[in-house]
Scaffold this motif. Structure first.
Motif, PDB file in Angstrom:
ATOM      1  N   ASP A   1       5.214  11.040  -6.751  1.00  0.00           N
ATOM      2  CA  ASP A   1       4.271  12.146  -6.981  1.00  0.00           C
ATOM      3  C   ASP A   1       3.204  12.156  -5.894  1.00  0.00           C
ATOM      4  O   ASP A   1       2.949  13.178  -5.251  1.00  0.00           O
ATOM      5  CB  ASP A   1       3.582  11.997  -8.345  1.00  0.00           C
ATOM      6  N   ALA A   2       2.569  11.004  -5.719  1.00  0.00           N
ATOM      7  CA  ALA A   2       1.481  10.908  -4.745  1.00  0.00           C
ATOM      8  C   ALA A   2       1.974  11.153  -3.331  1.00  0.00           C
ATOM      9  O   ALA A   2       1.359  11.903  -2.557  1.00  0.00           O
ATOM     10  CB  ALA A   2       0.826   9.529  -4.848  1.00  0.00           C
TER      11      ALA A   2
ATOM     12  N   TYR B   1       2.802  20.291  -2.029  1.00  0.00           N
ATOM     13  CA  TYR B   1       1.352  20.497  -1.880  1.00  0.00           C
ATOM     14  C   TYR B   1       1.019  21.979  -2.015  1.00  0.00           C
ATOM     15  O   TYR B   1       0.112  22.363  -2.775  1.00  0.00           O
ATOM     16  CB  TYR B   1       0.920  19.974  -0.508  1.00  0.00           C
TER      17      TYR B   1
ATOM     18  N   SER C   1      -6.417  10.737 -13.027  1.00  0.00           N
ATOM     19  CA  SER C   1      -5.547  10.034 -12.091  1.00  0.00           C
ATOM     20  C   SER C   1      -5.284  10.863 -10.833  1.00  0.00           C
ATOM     21  O   SER C   1      -6.213  11.302 -10.161  1.00  0.00           O
ATOM     22  CB  SER C   1      -4.243   9.675 -12.828  1.00  0.00           C
ATOM     23  N   LEU C   2      -4.032  11.108 -10.509  1.00  0.00           N
ATOM     24  CA  LEU C   2      -3.670  11.875  -9.323  1.00  0.00           C
ATOM     25  C   LEU C   2      -4.214  13.301  -9.375  1.00  0.00           C
ATOM     26  O   LEU C   2      -4.482  13.911  -8.338  1.00  0.00           O
ATOM     27  CB  LEU C   2      -2.145  11.904  -9.175  1.00  0.00           C
TER      28      LEU C   2
ATOM     29  N   GLN D   1      -7.301  13.849  -7.217  1.00  0.00           N
ATOM     30  CA  GLN D   1      -7.039  14.112  -5.803  1.00  0.00           C
ATOM     31  C   GLN D   1      -6.515  15.533  -5.600  1.00  0.00           C
ATOM     32  O   GLN D   1      -6.908  16.223  -4.650  1.00  0.00           O
ATOM     33  CB  GLN D   1      -6.035  13.093  -5.267  1.00  0.00           C
ATOM     34  N   VAL D   2      -5.658  15.989  -6.502  1.00  0.00           N
ATOM     35  CA  VAL D   2      -5.093  17.337  -6.400  1.00  0.00           C
ATOM     36  C   VAL D   2      -6.193  18.390  -6.444  1.00  0.00           C
ATOM     37  O   VAL D   2      -6.240  19.301  -5.606  1.00  0.00           O
ATOM     38  CB  VAL D   2      -4.066  17.575  -7.525  1.00  0.00           C
TER      39      VAL D   2
ATOM     40  N   GLY E   1      -2.282  13.410 -14.479  1.00  0.00           N
ATOM     41  CA  GLY E   1      -2.134  12.463 -13.391  1.00  0.00           C
ATOM     42  C   GLY E   1      -0.689  12.271 -12.982  1.00  0.00           C
ATOM     43  O   GLY E   1       0.179  13.101 -13.258  1.00  0.00           O
ATOM     44  N   MET E   2      -0.416  11.138 -12.329  1.00  0.00           N
ATOM     45  CA  MET E   2       0.901  10.899 -11.765  1.00  0.00           C
ATOM     46  C   MET E   2       1.850  10.354 -12.822  1.00  0.00           C
ATOM     47  O   MET E   2       1.457   9.913 -13.890  1.00  0.00           O
ATOM     48  CB  MET E   2       0.797   9.912 -10.609  1.00  0.00           C
TER      49      MET E   2
ATOM     50  N   PHE F   1      -6.188   7.512  -1.257  1.00  0.00           N
ATOM     51  CA  PHE F   1      -5.805   8.531  -0.285  1.00  0.00           C
ATOM     52  C   PHE F   1      -6.726   8.571   0.933  1.00  0.00           C
ATOM     53  O   PHE F   1      -6.336   9.082   1.978  1.00  0.00           O
ATOM     54  CB  PHE F   1      -5.791   9.908  -0.951  1.00  0.00           C
TER      55      PHE F   1
ATOM     56  N   ASN G   1      -8.031   8.111  -8.538  1.00  0.00           N
ATOM     57  CA  ASN G   1      -7.460   7.244  -7.501  1.00  0.00           C
ATOM     58  C   ASN G   1      -7.667   7.830  -6.108  1.00  0.00           C
ATOM     59  O   ASN G   1      -6.919   7.521  -5.173  1.00  0.00           O
ATOM     60  CB  ASN G   1      -5.975   6.969  -7.762  1.00  0.00           C
TER      61      ASN G   1
ATOM     62  N   GLU H   1       1.383  14.681  -0.631  1.00  0.00           N
ATOM     63  CA  GLU H   1       0.690  14.512   0.645  1.00  0.00           C
ATOM     64  C   GLU H   1       1.595  14.806   1.841  1.00  0.00           C
ATOM     65  O   GLU H   1       1.155  14.722   2.985  1.00  0.00           O
ATOM     66  CB  GLU H   1       0.150  13.084   0.753  1.00  0.00           C
TER      67      GLU H   1
END
Length: 275
Positions: free
Chosen positions: A81-82, A96, A127-128, A131-132, A12-13, A186, A182, A86
């Protein structure tokens, strides 16, 4: 090589160590036992190094002008990070793009290791990382992707629709486990929210979340497509009495999924089922 399944993790992040997966690795290996573990290719993915050098530079510029450095470091690493992942998604060599390139190359490594064939894949993201991986699969499923590595020429002579191409695009992904996801952060501002499509007929998506984890969310309420695709499982994370006593009931729970007994047991059962 008698490998039957690939087990992939992604972190995660935040300021994440390269060996973030150690506790999970030890527990899942112990739970499966040596005979089954020998049939597993374990591949931990790591993208923090794509972001970390610049984050350190920015932190160094600020160090003499601000207080609360430990908290600022946590926030800078976590939220940048997030934000960075993006940003400029259509630009080659953006964070990305480079993160997706790392995932694609890792899939190639697995494909080569098993003798140029597709094997079932399980991804465990935290975590992040949720989304990745979701973004990677989303882009890979587009007929004409507009962002990321699938929108650009790769110049590697891999034919579209070939076994390697299909494996890269996660067509062999049978189970997607998200821990403290999370993703809502996003997508919440969009009127239309769609989940990825099932990668194959056997695909399932299990989302573990702790209601005390403010960075981890259920996913089914996002939209009808998420409701249909994802199974949300609420847990009280932590492994052992003291972990649950001090961390399971507050935001510190966000880092406790990797060694949670139920998470380990469920993933080990899925690995056993597939093998």
């Amino acid at each position: 090589m008698n490998k039957k399944i690939a087990l992939i993790t992604i972190h995660g992040m935040g300021d994440t160590e390269r060996d973030y997966y150690t506790g999970f690795y030890d527990q899942i290996k112990k739970t499966l036992g040596e005979d089954l573990w020998e049939k597993v290719i374990f591949k931990p993915l790591y993208y923090q190094d794509i972001l970390q050098a610049q984050q350190e530079t920015i932190l160094g510029r600020m160090r003499d002008q601000v207080d609360w450095m430990r908290m600022r470091r946590f926030l800078l690493y976590g939220f940048s990070d997030a934000a960075s992942l993006e940003y400029k998604k259509r630009v080659k060599n953006s964070p990305y793009y480079l993160t997706q390139k790392m995932i694609l190359e890792s899939m190639d490594e697995i494909f080569d290791e098993v003798g140029n064939k597709q094997i079932p894949v399980i991804v465990v993201a935290q975590s992040l990382g949720c989304q990745v991986l979701s973004s990677y699969i989303w882009d890979a499923q587009r007929i004409a992707a507009s962002v990321g590595i699938w929108s650009m020429a790769r110049n590697d002579d891999v034919k579209e629709g070939s076994p390697r191409d299909q494996f890269r695009r996660m067509k062999s992904l049978q189970s997607f486990y998200t821990l403290g996801a999370n993703i809502p952060i996003f997508v919440a501002g969009h009127k239309k929210i769609d989940a990825i499509k099932p990668t194959n007929p056997d695909f399932n998506w299990i989302n573990f979340y702790d209601k005390d984890d403010v960075l981890g969310w259920p996913l089914q309420p996002l939209s009808p497509s998420y409701e249909q695709l994802v199974e949300d499982i609420q847990i009280n994370v932590g492994r052992g009495f003291f972990s649950k006593l001090f961390k399971s009931w507050n935001p510190l729970s966000h880092g406790q999924y990797w060694e949670d007994k139920k998470v380990i047991r469920d993933i080990a059962n899925k690995v056993t089922e597939i093998i």
